[in-house]
Design an enzyme around this catalytic site. Structure first.
Site, mmCIF file in Angstrom:
data_model
loop_
_atom_site.group_PDB
_atom_site.id
_atom_site.type_symbol
_atom_site.label_atom_id
_atom_site.label_comp_id
_atom_site.label_asym_id
_atom_site.label_seq_id
_atom_site.Cartn_x
_atom_site.Cartn_y
_atom_site.Cartn_z
ATOM 1 N N VAL A 73 0.628 -1.849 0.471
ATOM 2 C CA VAL A 73 -0.015 0.009 0.274
ATOM 3 C C VAL A 73 0.438 1.305 0.306
ATOM 4 O O VAL A 73 0.447 2.468 -0.194
ATOM 5 C CB VAL A 73 -0.987 0.411 1.345
ATOM 6 C CG1 VAL A 73 -2.201 -0.662 1.172
ATOM 7 C CG2 VAL A 73 0.337 -0.127 2.451
ATOM 8 N N SER A 111 -1.993 5.838 17.049
ATOM 9 C CA SER A 111 -1.160 4.751 17.963
ATOM 10 C C SER A 111 -0.592 5.688 19.021
ATOM 11 O O SER A 111 -0.510 7.283 18.471
ATOM 12 C CB SER A 111 0.753 4.733 17.585
ATOM 13 O OG SER A 111 1.574 4.603 18.938
ATOM 14 N N TYR A 158 8.016 7.417 13.744
ATOM 15 C CA TYR A 158 6.790 6.550 13.563
ATOM 16 C C TYR A 158 5.444 7.713 14.620
ATOM 17 O O TYR A 158 4.669 7.779 13.642
ATOM 18 C CB TYR A 158 6.880 5.512 14.312
ATOM 19 C CG TYR A 158 5.901 4.618 15.065
ATOM 20 C CD1 TYR A 158 4.835 4.163 13.899
ATOM 21 C CD2 TYR A 158 5.474 4.149 15.906
ATOM 22 C CE1 TYR A 158 4.187 3.110 13.824
ATOM 23 C CE2 TYR A 158 4.507 3.637 16.290
ATOM 24 C CZ TYR A 158 3.640 3.137 15.078
ATOM 25 O OH TYR A 158 2.556 2.547 15.710
ATOM 26 N N ALA A 159 6.296 7.970 15.473
ATOM 27 C CA ALA A 159 5.196 9.194 16.221
ATOM 28 C C ALA A 159 4.879 10.619 14.849
ATOM 29 O O ALA A 159 3.624 10.629 15.831
ATOM 30 C CB ALA A 159 6.448 9.990 17.493
ATOM 31 N N LYS A 177 2.186 9.093 13.074
ATOM 32 C CA LYS A 177 0.879 8.427 13.303
ATOM 33 C C LYS A 177 0.199 9.955 14.000
ATOM 34 O O LYS A 177 -1.011 9.750 14.246
ATOM 35 C CB LYS A 177 1.244 7.393 14.858
ATOM 36 C CG LYS A 177 1.813 5.902 13.589
ATOM 37 C CD LYS A 177 0.482 5.194 13.588
ATOM 38 C CE LYS A 177 1.173 3.940 13.194
ATOM 39 N NZ LYS A 177 -0.296 3.201 12.267
#
Length: 263
Positions: free
Chosen positions: A67, A145, A159-160, A163
């Site tokens: 994706v 998250s 990542y943080a 998200k």
């Protein structure tokens, strides 16, 4: 739904959500890059019963797709339209973390984290929203998250950041497309015990000691126990359902109270 496989045996967020939706009667176009994991998800969907006691009314249709690939996502949307008449619900669940703060995470790692956790959501929505508009509406549930809300124990800035962006992406899309009958919400899982713990996180953060990592994570949770992917699935099911008809542009945090704490 995307990310419908699992990195190991057990209830990951995507697998649990795909199975629950199918057991509740939905036809789920289950998307992942792992063919074997998708086959296991499909098999699990045939066993047991949904909350209402129904079994066998829904089904899982596996679909291999990266994706983060625009052409692959376009082909996915085309299959959904051709075989199923178009989407009623989109659940975005692809994601994964990479350690490192701004000085440690290299540029390639930064870009890959944004692509994997955020661009994947953009691409599926880009191809799904027009189809939902044609059908007169739908529901989109994006998975974020608690790392997008606060510090959760380790530096993972890519990542943080991604998200956190998923949450705001969902809010903006919700307001823009409310008049089209499309609701957009976000599930925000906390530190759950999913197969990812054994497959990746224990090695990254606890020297391979799964028990130590789980104990450390559980100590942060006011409810005193660790949830799993089924808790995320239940929140996603509500947000996708008619019972949530007046709910859009918001989040359900599934973390046992962890982000409400000050310490």
């Amino acid at each position: 739904m995307t990310g419908a496989g699992s990195v190991g045996t057990g209830w990951g967020n995507g697998r649990a959500t795909a199975v629950l939706f199918a057991r509740e009667g939905a036809t789920v176009l289950a998307v992942d890059v792992d063919e074997e994991a998708l086959a296991e998800t499909a098999a699990l969907a045939k066993d047991g019963h949904g909350r209402t006691g129904r079994s066998g009314r829904g089904r899982v249709l596996p679909h291999l797709c990266d994706v983060t690939d625009p052409d692959a996502v376009a082909a996915l949307a085309e299959r959904c339209s051709r075989e199923l008449g178009g989407p009623d619900v989109l659940v975005n669940n692809v994601g994964g973390s990479r350690a490192g703060g701004p000085a440690e995470l290299d540029e390639e790692g930064w870009r890959s984290q944004l692509d994997y956790n955020l661009t994947s959501v953009y691409l599926t929505c880009r191809h799904t929203v027009p189809l939902m508009c044609e059908r007169g509406g739908g529901a989109i549930v994006n998975t974020s998250s608690t790392s997008g809300l606060r510090w959760t124990g380790s530096p993972q800035i890519g990542y943080a950041s991604a998200k956190a962006a998923v949450i705001q992406f969902s809010r903006v899309a919700a307001v823009q497309h409310a008049a089209d009958g499309i609701r957009v919400n976000t599930v925000v899982p906390g530190q759950l015990h999913t197969p990812m713990v054994e497959a990746r996180l224990a090695g990254q953060r606890a020297g391979g000691d799964t028990a130590a990592l789980l104990a450390r994570r559980e100590a942060r949770i006011p409810l005193g126990f660790t949830g799993d992917g089924r808790d995320t699935a239940n929140a996603a099911l509500f947000l996708a359902s008619d019972e949530a008809r007046f709910v859009t542009g918001t989040e359900i945090v599934v973390d046992g109270g962890m982000t409400a704490r000050c310490d």
